[in-house]
Design a protein around this motif. Structure first.
Motif, mmCIF file in Angstrom:
data_model
loop_
_atom_site.group_PDB
_atom_site.id
_atom_site.type_symbol
_atom_site.label_atom_id
_atom_site.label_comp_id
_atom_site.label_asym_id
_atom_site.label_seq_id
_atom_site.Cartn_x
_atom_site.Cartn_y
_atom_site.Cartn_z
ATOM 1 N N GLY A 72 0.632 -0.760 -0.399
ATOM 2 C CA GLY A 72 0.004 0.526 -0.238
ATOM 3 C C GLY A 72 1.074 1.476 -0.200
ATOM 4 O O GLY A 72 2.239 1.197 -0.012
ATOM 5 N N GLU A 73 -0.108 2.548 -0.207
ATOM 6 C CA GLU A 73 1.036 3.814 -0.096
ATOM 7 C C GLU A 73 1.640 3.784 1.291
ATOM 8 O O GLU A 73 2.982 4.132 0.941
ATOM 9 N N ALA A 74 0.859 3.582 2.203
ATOM 10 C CA ALA A 74 2.006 3.742 3.306
ATOM 11 C C ALA A 74 3.087 2.660 3.558
ATOM 12 O O ALA A 74 4.013 3.122 3.918
ATOM 13 N N GLU A 75 3.251 1.872 3.010
ATOM 14 C CA GLU A 75 4.491 0.824 2.590
ATOM 15 C C GLU A 75 5.238 1.931 2.609
ATOM 16 O O GLU A 75 6.337 1.402 2.645
ATOM 17 N N VAL A 76 4.374 1.562 0.803
ATOM 18 C CA VAL A 76 5.806 2.325 -0.085
ATOM 19 C C VAL A 76 6.287 3.269 0.972
ATOM 20 O O VAL A 76 7.865 4.114 0.258
ATOM 21 N N LYS A 77 5.609 4.488 1.302
ATOM 22 C CA LYS A 77 6.448 5.450 1.782
ATOM 23 C C LYS A 77 7.403 4.856 3.175
ATOM 24 O O LYS A 77 8.961 5.563 3.155
ATOM 25 N N ARG A 78 6.807 4.330 3.819
ATOM 26 C CA ARG A 78 7.861 3.462 5.003
ATOM 27 C C ARG A 78 9.101 2.525 3.889
ATOM 28 O O ARG A 78 10.005 3.334 4.755
ATOM 29 N N TRP A 79 8.850 2.352 3.127
ATOM 30 C CA TRP A 79 10.391 1.382 2.584
ATOM 31 C C TRP A 79 11.356 3.507 1.797
ATOM 32 O O TRP A 79 12.744 2.671 1.914
ATOM 33 N N ARG A 80 10.725 3.829 1.208
ATOM 34 C CA ARG A 80 11.708 5.262 0.637
ATOM 35 C C ARG A 80 12.169 5.709 2.518
ATOM 36 O O ARG A 80 12.873 6.506 2.126
ATOM 37 N N ASP A 81 11.169 6.329 3.249
ATOM 38 C CA ASP A 81 11.517 6.637 4.930
ATOM 39 C C ASP A 81 12.715 6.363 5.128
ATOM 40 O O ASP A 81 14.476 6.559 5.462
ATOM 41 N N LEU A 82 12.560 4.306 5.245
ATOM 42 C CA LEU A 82 14.305 3.208 5.647
ATOM 43 C C LEU A 82 15.508 4.159 4.600
ATOM 44 O O LEU A 82 16.062 3.588 5.242
ATOM 45 N N GLN A 83 14.758 4.089 3.407
ATOM 46 C CA GLN A 83 16.281 4.399 2.856
ATOM 47 C C GLN A 83 17.343 5.052 2.490
ATOM 48 O O GLN A 83 18.343 5.419 2.196
ATOM 49 N N LEU A 84 16.446 6.400 3.543
ATOM 50 C CA LEU A 84 16.763 7.197 3.703
ATOM 51 C C LEU A 84 17.981 7.682 4.989
ATOM 52 O O LEU A 84 18.736 8.368 5.485
ATOM 53 N N THR A 85 17.963 6.105 5.849
ATOM 54 C CA THR A 85 18.731 6.351 7.239
ATOM 55 C C THR A 85 20.261 5.781 6.664
ATOM 56 O O THR A 85 20.620 5.636 7.528
ATOM 57 N N ASP A 86 20.549 5.454 5.129
ATOM 58 C CA ASP A 86 21.671 4.502 4.947
ATOM 59 C C ASP A 86 21.556 5.525 3.503
ATOM 60 O O ASP A 86 20.913 5.117 2.632
ATOM 61 N N PRO A 87 22.755 6.356 3.083
ATOM 62 C CA PRO A 87 23.116 6.667 1.576
ATOM 63 C C PRO A 87 23.017 6.231 0.524
ATOM 64 O O PRO A 87 22.612 5.956 -0.727
#
Length: 364
Positions: free
Chosen positions: A12-27
């Motif tokens: 879902g949209e919320a899960e995809v957003k969380r995926w993107r947020d986790l990408q920001l934790t490591d360049p």
């Protein structure tokens, strides 16, 4: 930890957003190959018409008391043999999670129904897979964060002869064929078809497997081109297209993917000229780094600003399928690794493949 297995298309949209947020934790998690668009795209086109590969792409969603803490995209084949999504097409692999995540790799495999998970471009610093590394290498990256002029100056200082040669051939190309110009982003389908034809010819000419002989890869590349996740760049001399590059973009990061050129202009090194113009186009369009991928291209040394440690190996549990897979693949992987790590062997193997391709062409 709770681990749920889902199809990428069902996120879902919320899960995809969380995926993107986790990408920001490591360049380095910002790689397009680790973006949700790549996994969702492969899930959409990976199935073959016979149905044998149907439903092989999955995502393990890992949760704790605070919510989702990781996404682990993978492909599951027969006998529980697993690979990263788009295995053979990707230059960076791993779990999308904060660096401090503590998760047992074998428990993750068990939840995914995998006896083994092969990887060859894994982010080496992901500690949960560290015990399974067999070989470590690096992926070169072009750093454009200081702007194009600063990048070019550093490249010139690092490899003055290479830089001088590229600029000389570019001037000669302009004199002999026509003024050099560069289109950073083309949405023309004909340009994409031409790149794939050039690349197929290169695969055949050098004895490699033609990736574009697989319809699902063609459809995947077309999809990324149409959606803008893929960026198609074209180098012209006058009205003649001489080289192209199709890369994937995720925010400020470009992943080099399919470069190709017209062999009629090979003496001008159009691929190298195109790479310089690609760097300029990226810098002018908000891209601060280009991941160039692992390989034996000497010219990458002059363009490399930093390196991402990557690893090859196999995470496995004690299952019959994993044992059979080990017997079938380990000798081949060791031989391939020896070739990649030895420049002399790499050049010799490259000559053998090209000779084989010529002989195969004559026998047709």
């Amino acid at each position: 930890m709770k681990i749920s297995i889902v199809r990428p298309r069902d996120l879902g949209e919320a899960e995809v957003k969380r995926w993107r947020d986790l990408q920001l934790t490591d360049p380095d998690l910002s790689s397009p190959f680790l973006a949700p668009e790549f996994t969702i795209g492969v899930d959409r086109y990976r199935d073959d018409p016979s149905g044998r590969a149907r439903g092989r792409v999955r995502v393990a969603v890992v949760e704790d008391d605070t919510g989702i803490v990781a996404f682990f995209p993978y492909e599951r084949g027969p006998l529980g043999i697993g690979h990263p999504v788009g295995f053979g097409l990707t230059d960076l692999q791993g779990i999308i999670a904060a660096p401090d995540l503590r998760l047992d790799a074998r428990a993750l495999l068990r939840a995914c129904g995998l006896g083994v998970w092969d990887f060859d471009h894994l982010l080496a610093r992901q500690q949960m897979f560290a015990p399974f590394h067999t070989v470590r290498r690096v992926e070169p990256v072009m750093d454009l964060s200081g702007g194009f002029d600063a990048f070019v100056e550093k490249a010139r200082q690092a490899a003055p002869k290479t830089h001088k040669t590229i600029r000389y051939k570019e001037r000669k190309l302009s004199r002999d064929v026509g003024e050099v110009r560069y289109v950073f982003s083309s949405d023309d389908r004909a340009d994409l078809r031409r790149l794939m034809e050039w690349k197929s010819d290169q695969y055949t000419r050098t004895g490699r497997t033609d990736r574009f002989a697989k319809p699902w890869i063609v459809r995947l590349v077309q999809h990324f081109h149409e959606t803008g996740f893929g960026v198609l760049s074209v180098l012209y001399a006058g009205d003649e297209p001489v080289s192209s590059h199709f890369g994937l973009r995720n925010g400020h990061v470009m992943a080099g993917w399919f470069p190709a050129y017209d062999t009629r202009f090979g003496k001008y090194s159009p691929g190298m000229i195109g790479h310089i113009h690609l760097a300029q186009g990226c810098a002018e369009n908000g891209i601060t780094e280009i991941a160039m991928g692992r390989g034996g291209k000497e010219f990458k040394e002059g363009f490399t600003s930093r390196e991402i440690p990557i690893a090859e190996g196999r995470a496995a549990r004690l299952t019959p399928g994993a044992g059979l897979h080990w017997i079938r693949t380990t000798p081949l992987n060791k031989a391939r690794g020896a070739v990649l790590d030895n420049p002399a062997l790499y050049k010799r193997a490259d000559r053998v493949l090209k000779t084989y391709a010529r002989l195969r062409g004559r026998s047709k």
